[in-house]
Design a protein around this motif. Structure first.
Motif, PDB file in Angstrom:
ATOM      1  N   ALA A   1       0.816  -1.218   0.000  1.00 41.01           N
ATOM      2  CA  ALA A   1       0.000   0.000   0.000  1.00 41.01           C
ATOM      3  C   ALA A   1       0.851   1.271   0.000  1.00 41.01           C
ATOM      4  CB  ALA A   1      -0.953  -0.001   1.200  1.00 41.01           C
ATOM      5  N   HIS A   2       2.134   1.162   0.319  1.00 41.25           N
ATOM      6  CA  HIS A   2       3.027   2.313   0.262  1.00 41.25           C
ATOM      7  C   HIS A   2       3.429   2.673  -1.175  1.00 41.25           C
ATOM      8  CE1 HIS A   2       3.935   1.432   4.610  1.00 41.25           C
ATOM      9  NE2 HIS A   2       3.730   2.738   4.619  1.00 41.25           N
ATOM     10  N   LEU A   3       3.229   1.752  -2.106  1.00 40.57           N
ATOM     11  CA  LEU A   3       3.603   2.016  -3.494  1.00 40.57           C
ATOM     12  C   LEU A   3       2.655   3.034  -4.108  1.00 40.57           C
ATOM     13  CD1 LEU A   3       4.278  -1.662  -4.634  1.00 40.57           C
ATOM     14  CD2 LEU A   3       5.984   0.097  -4.169  1.00 40.57           C
ATOM     15  N   PRO A   4       3.170   3.886  -4.994  1.00 38.87           N
ATOM     16  CA  PRO A   4       2.304   4.899  -5.611  1.00 38.87           C
ATOM     17  C   PRO A   4       1.202   4.248  -6.443  1.00 38.87           C
ATOM     18  CG  PRO A   4       4.531   4.983  -6.548  1.00 38.87           C
ATOM     19  CD  PRO A   4       4.550   3.980  -5.459  1.00 38.87           C
ATOM     20  N   GLY A   5      -0.003   4.732  -6.270  1.00 40.47           N
ATOM     21  CA  GLY A   5      -1.142   4.234  -7.035  1.00 40.47           C
ATOM     22  C   GLY A   5      -1.732   2.944  -6.515  1.00 40.47           C
ATOM     23  N   ILE A   6      -1.209   2.434  -5.411  1.00 47.07           N
ATOM     24  CA  ILE A   6      -1.699   1.174  -4.846  1.00 47.07           C
ATOM     25  C   ILE A   6      -2.445   1.476  -3.555  1.00 47.07           C
ATOM     26  CG2 ILE A   6      -1.083  -1.103  -3.952  1.00 47.07           C
ATOM     27  CD1 ILE A   6      -0.413  -0.811  -6.900  1.00 47.07           C
ATOM     28  N   GLY A   7      -3.749   1.240  -3.580  1.00 45.41           N
ATOM     29  CA  GLY A   7      -4.558   1.404  -2.376  1.00 45.41           C
ATOM     30  C   GLY A   7      -4.599   0.110  -1.588  1.00 45.41           C
ATOM     31  N   LYS A   8      -5.342   0.130  -0.504  1.00 43.90           N
ATOM     32  CA  LYS A   8      -5.418  -1.050   0.371  1.00 43.90           C
ATOM     33  C   LYS A   8      -5.996  -2.269  -0.344  1.00 43.90           C
ATOM     34  CE  LYS A   8      -3.860   0.172   4.465  1.00 43.90           C
ATOM     35  NZ  LYS A   8      -2.829  -0.565   5.178  1.00 43.90           N
ATOM     36  N   ARG A   9      -7.026  -2.063  -1.164  1.00 47.14           N
ATOM     37  CA  ARG A   9      -7.652  -3.207  -1.842  1.00 47.14           C
ATOM     38  C   ARG A   9      -6.715  -3.826  -2.870  1.00 47.14           C
ATOM     39  NH1 ARG A   9     -13.484  -1.569  -3.735  1.00 47.14           N
ATOM     40  NH2 ARG A   9     -13.354  -3.658  -4.594  1.00 47.14           N
ATOM     41  N   THR A  10      -6.012  -3.002  -3.629  1.00 45.75           N
ATOM     42  CA  THR A  10      -5.054  -3.529  -4.596  1.00 45.75           C
ATOM     43  C   THR A  10      -3.876  -4.176  -3.876  1.00 45.75           C
ATOM     44  OG1 THR A  10      -5.690  -1.864  -6.217  1.00 45.75           O
ATOM     45  CG2 THR A  10      -3.560  -2.925  -6.555  1.00 45.75           C
ATOM     46  N   ALA A  11      -3.455  -3.583  -2.784  1.00 40.04           N
ATOM     47  CA  ALA A  11      -2.375  -4.164  -1.980  1.00 40.04           C
ATOM     48  C   ALA A  11      -2.784  -5.554  -1.487  1.00 40.04           C
ATOM     49  CB  ALA A  11      -2.040  -3.253  -0.803  1.00 40.04           C
ATOM     50  N   LEU A  12      -4.029  -5.677  -1.069  1.00 42.61           N
ATOM     51  CA  LEU A  12      -4.544  -6.979  -0.626  1.00 42.61           C
ATOM     52  C   LEU A  12      -4.507  -7.979  -1.779  1.00 42.61           C
ATOM     53  CD1 LEU A  12      -6.029  -8.882   1.333  1.00 42.61           C
ATOM     54  CD2 LEU A  12      -8.163  -7.767   0.644  1.00 42.61           C
ATOM     55  N   ARG A  13      -4.935  -7.562  -2.964  1.00 46.39           N
ATOM     56  CA  ARG A  13      -4.925  -8.463  -4.129  1.00 46.39           C
ATOM     57  C   ARG A  13      -3.509  -8.910  -4.467  1.00 46.39           C
ATOM     58  NH1 ARG A  13      -8.587  -4.382  -6.343  1.00 46.39           N
ATOM     59  NH2 ARG A  13     -10.698  -5.151  -6.061  1.00 46.39           N
ATOM     60  N   LEU A  14      -2.563  -7.982  -4.429  1.00 47.09           N
ATOM     61  CA  LEU A  14      -1.172  -8.330  -4.735  1.00 47.09           C
ATOM     62  C   LEU A  14      -0.604  -9.306  -3.712  1.00 47.09           C
ATOM     63  CD1 LEU A  14       0.147  -4.812  -5.804  1.00 47.09           C
ATOM     64  CD2 LEU A  14      -0.218  -6.787  -7.295  1.00 47.09           C
ATOM     65  N   ALA A  15      -0.871  -9.057  -2.446  1.00 48.63           N
ATOM     66  CA  ALA A  15      -0.376  -9.943  -1.393  1.00 48.63           C
ATOM     67  C   ALA A  15      -0.998 -11.333  -1.520  1.00 48.63           C
ATOM     68  CB  ALA A  15      -0.663  -9.349  -0.016  1.00 48.63           C
ATOM     69  N   LEU A  16      -2.295 -11.396  -1.798  1.00 46.24           N
ATOM     70  CA  LEU A  16      -2.955 -12.693  -1.985  1.00 46.24           C
ATOM     71  C   LEU A  16      -2.389 -13.425  -3.192  1.00 46.24           C
ATOM     72  CD1 LEU A  16      -6.673 -11.815  -1.197  1.00 46.24           C
ATOM     73  CD2 LEU A  16      -5.206 -13.403   0.077  1.00 46.24           C
ATOM     74  N   PHE A  17      -2.139 -12.682  -4.271  1.00 50.04           N
ATOM     75  CA  PHE A  17      -1.552 -13.294  -5.464  1.00 50.04           C
ATOM     76  C   PHE A  17      -0.212 -13.936  -5.123  1.00 50.04           C
ATOM     77  CE2 PHE A  17       1.439 -12.957  -8.982  1.00 50.04           C
ATOM     78  CZ  PHE A  17       0.817 -13.744  -9.933  1.00 50.04           C
ATOM     79  N   LEU A  18       0.671 -13.176  -4.455  1.00 54.50           N
ATOM     80  CA  LEU A  18       1.991 -13.716  -4.121  1.00 54.50           C
ATOM     81  C   LEU A  18       1.902 -14.884  -3.145  1.00 54.50           C
ATOM     82  CD1 LEU A  18       4.205 -10.517  -3.876  1.00 54.50           C
ATOM     83  CD2 LEU A  18       4.212 -12.263  -5.657  1.00 54.50           C
ATOM     84  N   LEU A  19       0.949 -14.825  -2.245  1.00 54.48           N
ATOM     85  CA  LEU A  19       0.774 -15.903  -1.275  1.00 54.48           C
ATOM     86  C   LEU A  19       0.412 -17.215  -1.968  1.00 54.48           C
ATOM     87  CD1 LEU A  19       0.808 -16.399   1.786  1.00 54.48           C
ATOM     88  CD2 LEU A  19      -1.636 -15.901   1.800  1.00 54.48           C
ATOM     89  N   LYS A  20      -0.307 -17.127  -3.081  1.00 51.75           N
ATOM     90  CA  LYS A  20      -0.755 -18.325  -3.803  1.00 51.75           C
ATOM     91  C   LYS A  20       0.301 -18.867  -4.767  1.00 51.75           C
ATOM     92  CE  LYS A  20      -5.592 -16.995  -3.574  1.00 51.75           C
ATOM     93  NZ  LYS A  20      -6.769 -16.551  -4.347  1.00 51.75           N
TER      94      LYS A  20
END
Length: 92
Positions: A16-35
């Protein structure tokens, strides 16, 4: 957002600290990497680390490069007069 895993929460917060990345997108990215499998994640992390440690700015044009002088500026067939012109404009 609060998650039952502090490790997961920390990863979401960092994304979520990345530019243009909100909490929901941050959640999607983290879930993607987790899988993903460990090799994918290791390659991803290694690529980011190598980029951070190895990318520099060209000493002539200040574009991102792997070398002190980028391939464009190092090209002997390039018209280097434009660099002199740019330098002259910057000094006035």
């Amino acid at each position: 957002m609060n998650f039952s895993s502090k490790l997961f929460q920390d990863a979401v917060d960092e994304f979520a600290h990345l530019p243009g990345i909100g909490k929901r997108t941050a959640l999607r990215l983290a879930l993607f990497l987790l899988k993903q499998d460990k090799d994918f994640v290791a390659n991803f992390v290694n690529s980011l680390t190598k980029m951070h440690d190895g990318v520099i700015y060209c000493s002539i044009c200040h574009n991102i490069s792997d070398k002190e002088v980028c391939e464009i500026c190092a090209n002997p067939s390039r018209d280097h007069r434009s660099e002199e012109h740019t330098s002259e404009l910057q000094s006035h």
